[in-house]
Design an enzyme around this catalytic site. Structure first.
Site, PDB file in Angstrom:
ATOM      1  N   LYS A 103     -13.813  -0.634  -6.241  1.00  0.00           N
ATOM      2  CA  LYS A 103     -15.146  -0.586  -5.608  1.00  0.00           C
ATOM      3  C   LYS A 103     -16.174   0.012  -6.567  1.00  0.00           C
ATOM      4  O   LYS A 103     -17.299  -0.475  -6.677  1.00  0.00           O
ATOM      5  CB  LYS A 103     -15.095   0.242  -4.313  1.00  0.00           C
ATOM      6  CG  LYS A 103     -14.426  -0.510  -3.165  1.00  0.00           C
ATOM      7  CD  LYS A 103     -14.320   0.346  -1.911  1.00  0.00           C
ATOM      8  CE  LYS A 103     -13.461  -0.348  -0.856  1.00  0.00           C
ATOM      9  NZ  LYS A 103     -12.930   0.605   0.140  1.00  0.00           N
ATOM     10  N   GLU A 157       0.804  -1.225   0.000  1.00  0.00           N
ATOM     11  CA  GLU A 157       0.000   0.000   0.000  1.00  0.00           C
ATOM     12  C   GLU A 157       0.832   1.268   0.000  1.00  0.00           C
ATOM     13  O   GLU A 157       0.489   2.225  -0.672  1.00  0.00           O
ATOM     14  CB  GLU A 157      -0.952   0.000   1.200  1.00  0.00           C
ATOM     15  CG  GLU A 157      -2.011  -1.081   1.069  1.00  0.00           C
ATOM     16  CD  GLU A 157      -3.005  -1.026   2.208  1.00  0.00           C
ATOM     17  OE1 GLU A 157      -3.827  -0.095   2.237  1.00  0.00           O
ATOM     18  OE2 GLU A 157      -2.957  -1.915   3.081  1.00  0.00           O
ATOM     19  N   HIS A 174       9.577 -26.795   5.697  1.00  0.00           N
ATOM     20  CA  HIS A 174       8.993 -28.002   5.106  1.00  0.00           C
ATOM     21  C   HIS A 174       8.662 -27.806   3.635  1.00  0.00           C
ATOM     22  O   HIS A 174       8.146 -28.707   3.002  1.00  0.00           O
ATOM     23  CB  HIS A 174       7.745 -28.415   5.892  1.00  0.00           C
ATOM     24  CG  HIS A 174       8.068 -28.791   7.304  1.00  0.00           C
ATOM     25  ND1 HIS A 174       8.276 -30.087   7.700  1.00  0.00           N
ATOM     26  CD2 HIS A 174       8.276 -28.032   8.407  1.00  0.00           C
ATOM     27  CE1 HIS A 174       8.567 -30.114   8.989  1.00  0.00           C
ATOM     28  NE2 HIS A 174       8.577 -28.873   9.441  1.00  0.00           N
TER      29      HIS A 174
END
Lengths: 308, 308
Positions: free
Chosen positions: A301, A196, A212
């Protein structure tokens, strides 16, 4: 208020002394609903607080199995984050207690309790308010002791972070942040602050899980010089410290450790969080990027139909 | 058995019909303790299974708050993974019921029930056994229906994945895998298969959370051409599909979607998992890398003092 001023306000945010009233509430689990920076406050707190489970939910709705044995804390800076509003709505439909915090918005009317946090900031710069409410609600006041002081110290002396940002910028490196309990979510916070503020892609993972899988990538990957490896926190336990050092040595991975400061886990965690604020801010400056501009999120949006 | 044969064995693994006996057990929460590939089986299952919480724990010990209201499932291929043995030991100390699965090892003796899975494979190639036990224990047999068929289809026709691997390899790109519920952990599985089989660094994230942070990195980062973006799964819900497409368009991010197949969530999930097996295998082939060699993990274990 410039982003740098907002960053510096973290120490004042830790003095925000509102808390939820838990009297008369019985619950087995806390579901913390929040997206982005609001959600991260819950993730970070969930690693500090050991007495109850805090399940962080960053999606629409709620887990199917959740019911009145859980309480919901819904956090949204604007109070209008559609996923979080959806979670709170679903919680009320199920008859659950919802505690909310934010600057206002649709969320406020859905919550059984509401804590209004000060407005006028970037959502990501209000992490201190959310954390402060959580610590004061679930832990003892004293457990924040010394936080102001270490953050203040960092505000006054953070040139070592500027130097690291310069190295990242000069090589156009992609930050990869590793950490370990209780700082796993701090690594994710740094990742998102690089996103950001600096507008760069960044990645995070944590020990011992990465031993792992990712270790084999580190060992023989192409393009490793495209990345800049950071370790958020200095492990104090010997076995973990050995594990981390040996992983990096065996795979020939150079990295920089940012050591935490503070006399308790809250202050150490917030100190580390704050280091990421500065790192990402300075990287934006080095790149000539406006750290405050996140207009692409607004455009996304707008591109979607209104939330149902 | 070559790794390719092991990959192809996934469809047979889904026929593994052992399950834990839950009769007489009462619990609110399932804590699934496992690292790497063994842990991922639990994460993937936790997104499919909606009736109870499955908290995946991939670290030493157990969460402090956990007690007899939870049962523990401890999964370790070797049965000697030190973190998982530590979790099972701690669970017994707290008087909790522990259900275990693996090929043998120290874990077996710590568990109240034990399911022995066939040995002779790479740990990461046994995901089908673990998943199969979980589905049969907690869901109905029918919910695996059709899984064998879609995996078989993929075993017989996967050249589209080889083509993608070729593109990744030619550009020496770093894979970045995005997904969404219920495939979030499939994206992480792909990441780790790229690590272990192809020996490349890889990254993953998920919608809608990434629209609150990573989107701003995608928008203006440097070095985006170093990455190859994959979307694991094709969203069927319109709002999510719009969200994903618009995110990628607004940030100018090219990506390839791998669509799932199957008539239920178990088969669709395992089909997608299997796509990652092939992608990572073919990338290893293109790179001239031995996909079976994970000797750096062995060397790390040897470099540490024996587990306590």
């Amino acid at each position: 208020m410039s982003l740098l001023e907002e960053i510096r306000s973290l120490k004042d945010q830790t003095g925000f002394n509102f808390k939820f009233n838990l009297e008369g509430l019985s619950f087995d689990r806390i579901i913390y609903a929040g997206m982005g920076g609001s959600g991260i406050a819950g993730s970070i707190f969930s690693q500090i607080f050991r007495d109850r489970e805090i399940l962080v939910w960053n999606d629409y709705g709620l887990p199917e199995y959740a019911g009145k044995e859980s309480i919901v804390i819904a956090a949204s800076y604007s109070g209008n984050t559609e996923e979080t509003v959806s979670s709170a709505t679903e919680a009320k439909r199920r008859g659950m207690v919802v505690l909310g915090m934010g600057t206002g918005g649709r969320l406020e009317g859905l919550c059984d309790q509401w804590i209004r946090i000060p407005s006028g900031k970037q959502p990501r710069s209000s992490l201190g308010y959310f954390m402060s409410v959580l610590v004061r609600t679930f832990m003892r006041e004293e457990e924040m002791e010394g936080t102001y002081e270490v953050l203040d110290e960092l505000d006054n002396d953070n040139s070592f972070l500027k130097d690291i940002a310069l190295q990242i910028s000069k090589g156009e490196k992609i930050p990869v942040i590793y950490s370990f309990r209780p700082y796993q979510s701090v690594a994710y916070r740094w990742r998102t602050q690089f996103n950001e503020n600096s507008k760069v892609i960044a990645f995070s993972h944590y020990f011992p899980e990465l031993d792992h899988n990712e270790i084999t990538g580190l060992w023989k990957t192409y393009g490793k010089d495209r990345f800049f490896f950071l370790l958020a926190g200095k492990p104090s336990e010997k076995r973990l410290a050995d594990r981390i050092r040996n992983t990096m040595e065996l795979t020939g991975t150079r990295y920089v450790t940012i050591e935490e400061k503070g006399k308790n886990v809250v202050s150490r965690t917030l100190y580390l969080v704050h280091c990421g604020d500065y790192l990402s801010y300075y990287l934006a400056m080095e790149r000539g990027i406006d750290p405050e501009d996140v207009s692409v999120i607004t455009r996304l949006k707008q591109s979607l139909e209104p939330a149902p």
